[in-house]
Design an enzyme around this catalytic site. Structure first.
Site, PDB file in Angstrom:
ATOM      1  N   ASP A   1       7.903   0.861  -7.337  1.00 12.59           N
ATOM      2  CA  ASP A   1       6.538   0.546  -7.774  1.00 12.59           C
ATOM      3  C   ASP A   1       6.097   1.513  -8.866  1.00 12.59           C
ATOM      4  OD1 ASP A   1       4.190  -0.865  -7.860  1.00 12.59           O
ATOM      5  OD2 ASP A   1       3.273   0.142  -6.144  1.00 12.59           O
TER       6      ASP A   1
ATOM      7  N   GLY B   1      -5.530  -0.496  -2.270  1.00  9.91           N
ATOM      8  CA  GLY B   1      -4.238  -0.848  -2.843  1.00  9.91           C
ATOM      9  C   GLY B   1      -3.798  -2.189  -2.309  1.00  9.91           C
ATOM     10  N   SER B   2      -2.571  -2.587  -2.682  1.00  6.89           N
ATOM     11  CA  SER B   2      -2.093  -3.895  -2.239  1.00  6.89           C
ATOM     12  C   SER B   2      -1.829  -3.888  -0.741  1.00  6.89           C
ATOM     13  CB  SER B   2      -0.831  -4.266  -3.001  1.00  6.89           C
ATOM     14  OG  SER B   2      -0.097  -3.129  -3.323  1.00  6.89           O
ATOM     15  N   PHE B   3      -1.828  -2.708  -0.125  1.00 10.23           N
ATOM     16  CA  PHE B   3      -1.470  -2.660   1.290  1.00 10.23           C
ATOM     17  C   PHE B   3      -2.617  -2.263   2.199  1.00 10.23           C
ATOM     18  CE2 PHE B   3       2.150  -1.177  -1.298  1.00 10.23           C
ATOM     19  CZ  PHE B   3       2.912  -2.325  -1.189  1.00 10.23           C
TER      20      PHE B   3
ATOM     21  N   ILE C   1     -11.227   5.577  -2.225  1.00  9.32           N
ATOM     22  CA  ILE C   1     -10.933   5.719  -3.650  1.00  9.32           C
ATOM     23  C   ILE C   1     -10.183   4.519  -4.186  1.00  9.32           C
ATOM     24  CG2 ILE C   1     -11.064   8.218  -3.976  1.00  9.32           C
ATOM     25  CD1 ILE C   1      -8.153   8.452  -3.343  1.00  9.32           C
TER      26      ILE C   1
END
Length: 275
Positions: A131, A15-17, A12
């Site tokens: 965040d 993300g940044s990670f 889905i």
């Protein structure tokens, strides 16, 4: 072995990670979100610290917070963080689909109270969200759930963090652009940005380049908040977006504002009456 517990349904997002998946718990039949974070380059010590941090976050339970259910390192050395799935989507998508039609002040105050209660709960426990953005504020059965809290700090130790921190820092406070430490007041700034966006249906600070964005944020210059909202709401958001952290209210100050406090009472009554 954990993958026997969860069945991946689809990706889905990334993300940044790392990748984010929608998964189904085979025994429970419930849906969850799993974030997979690459830890291969981390030292054993860093990995242990990260796992401990995530375990601490798993203890957090609040009706306006997306709970972390589980975490484990899989055979590919990815840290998997399992959290509750919110089927109502996020506020970011909601604002996008509003097609320029403004939300009532009533609606915004209802959201403000729920986000503020969640942030109060975290700050009381000395956890910084780090965040806060409209993509991290979810809806489940019409109730606000604040997600992804504390994870940014946990993942700071993953070596790839600097390189993979993608996405425009629309919600980043002036002190962070000056390389000062993240504080409770940085969360408050981001909350101000979120509320501004709910009112104006666009970012408080926007530019085509990171440098252009930094200039605007460091000046604290944003277009006025839509006049259809009360002066007290506009002033409160303005206070959250003060350049100097010490000029911003704390989360307790925000909840103690009489017009917010009134809403807190009615929200809690609704919860107690099982609305």
């Amino acid at each position: 072995f954990e993958m026997d517990v969860y069945e991946i349904i689809k990706t889905i997002g990334s993300g940044s990670f790392g990748q984010v998946y929608l998964a189904r718990h085979k025994r429970e039949g419930k849906h969850y979100v799993i974030k997979r974070v690459k830890t291969r380059d981390m030292s054993q010590k860093d990995l242990e610290n990260t796992e401990n941090e995530v375990r601490l976050l798993q203890k957090i339970r609040h009706s306006n917070i997306v709970a972390y259910k589980d975490s484990y390192v899989d055979h590919e050395q990815f840290l998997n963080i399992v959290m509750v799935y919110c089927d109502g989507g996020d506020i970011y998508s909601k604002i996008k689909s509003s097609k320029g039609k403004n939300y009532s002040e009533d609606q915004i105050l209802s959201w403000l109270v729920q986000i503020a209660l969640a942030l109060f709960y975290l700050h009381e426990r000395k956890i910084l969200h780090r965040d806060m953005k409209t993509q991290n504020i979810f809806l489940k059965n019409g109730t606000i759930r604040l997600g992804d809290f504390g994870i940014a700090k946990v993942l700071d130790s993953t070596k790839d963090f600097a390189q993979t921190c993608i996405g425009t820092p629309y919600y980043m406070s002036p002190e962070l652009f000056k390389n000062q430490d993240y504080s409770y007041k940085s969360d408050i700034w981001s909350l101000g940005c979120v509320l501004y966006e709910m009112c104006n249906l666009r970012h408080a600070f926007d530019a085509h380049t990171i440098n252009g964005l930094a200039v605007k944020i460091l000046r604290g210059s944003f277009p006025p908040i839509n006049q259809i909202y009360s002066k007290q709401l506009r002033d409160l958001i303005g206070k959250m977006l003060q350049i100097k952290p010490s000029n911003r209210p704390t989360i307790v100050d925000i909840l103690n504002k009489s017009f917010v406090r009134k809403r807190v009472t009615s929200y809690i009554n609704e919860c107690l009456n099982g609305q």
